[in-house]
Design an enzyme around this catalytic site. Sequence first.
Site, PDB file in Angstrom:
ATOM      1  N   CYS B  35       0.828  -1.220   0.000  1.00 60.13           N
ATOM      2  CA  CYS B  35       0.000   0.000   0.000  1.00 60.13           C
ATOM      3  C   CYS B  35       0.856   1.260   0.000  1.00 60.13           C
ATOM      4  CB  CYS B  35      -0.864   0.087   1.240  1.00 60.13           C
ATOM      5  SG  CYS B  35      -2.144  -1.129   1.342  1.00 60.13           S
ATOM      6  N   CYS B 105      -4.122   8.557   5.719  1.00 59.79           N
ATOM      7  CA  CYS B 105      -3.082   8.326   6.729  1.00 59.79           C
ATOM      8  C   CYS B 105      -3.692   8.350   8.129  1.00 59.79           C
ATOM      9  CB  CYS B 105      -1.991   9.389   6.637  1.00 59.79           C
ATOM     10  SG  CYS B 105      -1.070   9.352   5.109  1.00 59.79           S
TER      11      CYS B 105
END
Lengths: 390, 187
Positions: B35, B105
């Site tokens: 990722c 995030c």
Amino acid sequence: MKIVYTDNNATTKVADEVIEEMLPYFGELYGNPSSMHTFGDQVQKKIKQARQRVADFINADPEEIIFTSCGTESDNSAIFSAIRAFPEKKHIITSNVEHPAINNLYKELQKTEGYKVTFVPVDKKGLLDLDLLYNSISEDTAIISLMWANNETGVLFPIEKIAKQANEKHILFHTDAVQAAGKVPIDVKKIGVDMLSLSGHKIHAPKGVGVLYVKKGLKFSPFLVGGHQEDGRRGGTENSVSIIGLGKACELAKENIPIINSKVRELRDYLQAQLLDKIISSSVNGDLEQRLPNTLSIGFDAVEGESILLMLDREGICASSGSACTSGSLEPSHVLMAMEVPFKSAHGSIRFSLSHYNTKEEMDHIVTAMVPVIQKLRAMSPFWKDGKVI
Amino acid sequence: MWEYTDAVKDHFLNPRNVGELEGANAIGEAGSLSCGDALKLFLKVNENERIIDATFMTFGCASAVASSSALTEIIKGMTLDEASKITNGDISDFLGGLPKAKMHCSVMGQNALKKAIADFRGVQIMEKPGQIVCECFDVTDLEIIDAVKKNGLETTEDVTDYLKAGGGCGNCLERIEEVLEAVKAKG
């Protein structure tokens, strides 16, 4: 803070000589080159000189040079002209590591115009599968277009060889030479290419000017339809200042090719050797031989590119990364993915691209800065333990 | 360059609570190497279910590191019940906001925290309810609906920014659009 600029594949410093050449045309010599007065005509004469200089740079004739606004416009013009010249042919051949300037155009043509595009794959070193390329040529192929040098890895494609095959099969051949220009010698007559794109700001000219070389006799449809400028092949009042700058930049670039292939290559090789030596679990992306002399794409396992760049930025070092997080997309660079670079190093890949303005001291500064940066990031990485990737 | 707040820059350059935590009794992991970002969260929880220490290890961009650092600062001293209410929005707010394309995030921080709490309580995190829409980043339709409603997302790009969904191969972008339209239609 002193800036160490090693991002020359992104853009370059405008050479002092280029600025000097352009300055009068920013100021008092502002005439329109198309005007019927001496005031404008002196600009026309200077553009003529620039056209000759660009032609000399790639061994073309001046009338084969079309000035555009950028590399992207040159690329788009080449492809649109080819598909208009052969409207019945619905197939395009390219590679799977092209620049977005042209890659996104293919996707658009696939989606909206029903074109079939063969994206010829590259191997782990970034080299092209030539057999697959040649085998994909058919009667339906309108154009083959390939980049000469890859912007991210610097890997070179054998353009002359492919051009020969394309010529034998009477298929149009275009190359995006934006990254190759100024680093490898270009001789359009020798290669036998039909169209070729250049960009000013990659060779120490200003941004906002590009070139499309179109071989004499080739049917060309303008992309930007307008006035009579560029012999009716590209409308719009000439960006005379930048064109004049580009002419000078081409003259300098021709002189500098030997320096790029000796001094700059040595600096790149030195930086590469130092980084590989001082930072474990690092690896170079792309073929070591078939590669631009100024480019180093190097991956550091278990760390992420944006973090590296932001820490380097604090040391005044400018580089770039193929990592997802700098581009706004989430996938790592399509170039590194096409080369099957493993995720562990693809996300932590940094591109250093040098110019003849760089020095050995700067390379040492980069190495000195890189070692603690990678150390710090690995110390907080969940994929790094006891000196290796986990 | 991204427009990071001073708080993001500070937490990136001077991350708090980095490293493995000795004696940690709860660990939560989110993200992966493929990722491009991953977080391993370590918690030390006392008998009253209070988080007495928290550390992290993160692979990722500046905002991933800053989000992780912020998360550990936020939850230290909280009970697990309090911590379980922490959302990605709280992490982002703590940092004075994150660029939209970096919101995932903070979502990664929230996910790692959820997993750490479940790890402490010995609860298996159930198979996610709903249907997987994004195979690349393992995102379900229910998660998309939830994110769209909570954050007022308007476009597929917004969904990608928040959940990463659709940011990989892109095959699911049409399906995301459908889910988005369905939520909008219901108002």
